[in-house]
Design an enzyme around this catalytic site. Structure first.
Site, PDB file in Angstrom:
ATOM      1  N   HIS A   1       0.683  -1.030   0.053  1.00  0.00           N
ATOM      2  CA  HIS A   1       0.035  -0.127   0.097  1.00  0.00           C
ATOM      3  C   HIS A   1       0.955   1.165  -0.018  1.00  0.00           C
ATOM      4  O   HIS A   1       0.528   2.378  -0.611  1.00  0.00           O
ATOM      5  CB  HIS A   1      -0.888   0.015   1.192  1.00  0.00           C
ATOM      6  CG  HIS A   1      -1.731  -1.139   1.345  1.00  0.00           C
ATOM      7  ND1 HIS A   1      -1.431  -1.935   2.350  1.00  0.00           N
ATOM      8  CD2 HIS A   1      -2.939  -1.218   0.732  1.00  0.00           C
ATOM      9  CE1 HIS A   1      -2.690  -3.089   2.327  1.00  0.00           C
ATOM     10  NE2 HIS A   1      -3.212  -2.544   1.350  1.00  0.00           N
TER      11      HIS A   1
ATOM     12  N   GLN B   1      -8.588  -7.481 -10.411  1.00  0.00           N
ATOM     13  CA  GLN B   1      -9.203  -6.280  -9.976  1.00  0.00           C
ATOM     14  C   GLN B   1      -8.891  -5.127 -10.596  1.00  0.00           C
ATOM     15  O   GLN B   1      -9.839  -4.377 -11.133  1.00  0.00           O
ATOM     16  CB  GLN B   1      -9.072  -6.237  -8.426  1.00  0.00           C
ATOM     17  CG  GLN B   1      -9.332  -4.878  -7.919  1.00  0.00           C
ATOM     18  CD  GLN B   1      -9.247  -4.743  -6.343  1.00  0.00           C
ATOM     19  OE1 GLN B   1      -9.879  -5.523  -5.572  1.00  0.00           O
ATOM     20  NE2 GLN B   1      -8.027  -4.101  -5.821  1.00  0.00           N
TER      21      GLN B   1
ATOM     22  N   LYS C   1      -0.677  -4.386  -8.629  1.00  0.00           N
ATOM     23  CA  LYS C   1      -0.827  -5.268  -9.594  1.00  0.00           C
ATOM     24  C   LYS C   1      -0.975  -6.936  -8.699  1.00  0.00           C
ATOM     25  O   LYS C   1      -1.418  -7.889  -9.502  1.00  0.00           O
ATOM     26  CB  LYS C   1       0.483  -5.587 -10.291  1.00  0.00           C
ATOM     27  CG  LYS C   1       0.601  -4.344 -11.391  1.00  0.00           C
ATOM     28  CD  LYS C   1       1.840  -4.833 -12.356  1.00  0.00           C
ATOM     29  CE  LYS C   1       1.875  -3.642 -13.431  1.00  0.00           C
ATOM     30  NZ  LYS C   1       2.886  -4.129 -14.243  1.00  0.00           N
ATOM     31  N   LYS C   2      -0.867  -6.696  -7.410  1.00  0.00           N
ATOM     32  CA  LYS C   2      -1.169  -8.051  -6.699  1.00  0.00           C
ATOM     33  C   LYS C   2      -2.416  -8.376  -7.068  1.00  0.00           C
ATOM     34  O   LYS C   2      -2.633  -9.515  -7.348  1.00  0.00           O
ATOM     35  CB  LYS C   2      -0.921  -7.748  -5.306  1.00  0.00           C
ATOM     36  CG  LYS C   2      -1.632  -8.648  -4.398  1.00  0.00           C
ATOM     37  CD  LYS C   2      -0.480  -9.663  -3.924  1.00  0.00           C
ATOM     38  CE  LYS C   2      -1.140 -10.745  -3.014  1.00  0.00           C
ATOM     39  NZ  LYS C   2      -2.464 -10.596  -2.483  1.00  0.00           N
TER      40      LYS C   2
HETATM   41  O1  PAF Z   1      -7.753  -4.090  -2.970  1.00  0.00           O
HETATM   42  C1  PAF Z   1      -8.392  -3.722  -2.037  1.00  0.00           C
HETATM   43  O2  PAF Z   1      -7.900  -3.529  -0.879  1.00  0.00           O
HETATM   44  C2  PAF Z   1      -9.971  -3.583  -2.239  1.00  0.00           C
HETATM   45  O3  PAF Z   1     -10.329  -4.424  -2.971  1.00  0.00           O
HETATM   46  C3  PAF Z   1     -10.430  -2.400  -2.611  1.00  0.00           C
HETATM   47  C4  PAF Z   1      -9.944  -1.733  -4.008  1.00  0.00           C
HETATM   48  C5  PAF Z   1     -10.025  -1.148  -1.666  1.00  0.00           C
HETATM   49  C6  PAF Z   1     -11.968  -2.225  -2.638  1.00  0.00           C
HETATM   50  O4  PAF Z   1     -12.476  -2.488  -1.377  1.00  0.00           O
END
Ligand code: PAF
Length: 277
Positions: free
Chosen positions: A33, A149, A144-145
């Site tokens: 993050h 998504q 990219k992990k």
């Molecule tokens: O990747 C995540 O942590 C979650 O899927 C996100 C994008 C914050 C949505 O809740």
């Protein structure tokens, strides 16, 4: 850093700001993050990090209650990186009434993660769209992990004409190769040592493909067998086209291998990109 929990306070704080970057998270922040936050700081006037464990993206039997919630540690980390705003809404703020409008996604969302976690991407897309509407960022950053998504969010932004630039960031790994994830903390010591074999297995697939092997199905089967022999239960290992996320064709040059597997009770996902010459 301002810590804001309501939509109206957030909108007031963001009024008149030229370039806003959003890093959406579910908290329990780690270097993965923080890499997104550092990148966001370089490209915007104001960085908002949202922290919200989104109930829409958990199945009834999943770890929603158990999911680590570490707000005060998270805020310290964000403060150290000079983040402007931590947006920390609770359920009543984001879902004052039951959410009845959900994002309808194309079939790619029903494969791989979506097949094993039905409704997961619908929940992700819906909360991300809500956050986009609340914050109206110019830029949003995703790691990219969570490769599938990232793909689905890019598709949503394109198809719904959202005026938001999506930036990505490489996977951050521990020294033994394990991709950082909030769920790694569920691993006991023995499982933690074993966990790096997911990445090692993906690396073997990559080496084989770069050496010219193009019978992808047998590479996938072999990788599954290796992990199963080591005690993993494997949901999928799939060699895909990097752009479309459909099964790779031998002529494709840019590939990605997606994987999800369980060690004990803990389900891990990982992936590796492959460029063929
Ligand atoms: O990747 C995540 O942590 C979650 O899927 C996100 C994008 C914050 C949505 O809740």
């Amino acid at each position: 850093m301002k810590v804001i929990s309501t939509i109206s306070e957030l909108r007031t704080a963001l009024k008149g700001i030229n370039k806003i970057a959003l890093v959406p998270t579910m908290g329990n922040l780690h270097e993965g993050h923080l890499a997104l936050v550092r990148k966001a700081k370089k490209c915007a006037d104001c960085v908002v990090v949202s922290i919200y464990v989104n109930p829409l993206q958990f199945l009834p039997n999943e770890d929603f209650n158990q999911y680590p919630r570490t707000l005060s540690e998270d805020c310290k980390l964000l403060q150290n990186l000079d983040v402007d705003i931590a947006f920390v809404p609770d359920d009543k703020i984001l879902f004052p009434v039951k959410q009845k409008i959900l994002v309808l996604l194309p079939p790619v969302a029903d494969q791989f993660e979506g097949k094993f976690r039905p409704g997961f991407f619908r929940g992700v897309a819906t909360i991300v769209l809500k956050l986009f509407n609340i914050i109206q960022p110019d830029i949003a950053l995703f790691g990219k992990k969570d490769y599938q998504q990232l793909h689905i969010i890019r598709l949503m932004v394109q198809q719904l004409d959202l005026p938001i630039e999506i930036l990505d960031e490489e996977i951050i790994r521990a020294s033994d190769g394990l991709a950082l994830s909030s769920r790694n903390r569920y691993l006991n010591d023995i499982q933690r040592i074993e966990a790096c074999h997911l990445y090692q297995t993906l690396n073997t697939v990559k080496t084989d493909i770069q050496a010219g092997q193009n019978r992808f199905a047998s590479l996938e089967e072999n990788a599954v067998r290796v992990l199963k022999t080591r005690g993993w239960s494997v949901d999928y290992i799939a060699v895909l086209n990097q752009v479309s996320l459909i099964p790779a064709h031998p002529e494709d040059k840019a590939l990605v291998v997606l994987a999800a597997a369980r060690i004990g009770q803990t389900r891990l996902i990982d992936n590796i990109e492959i460029l063929k010459s």
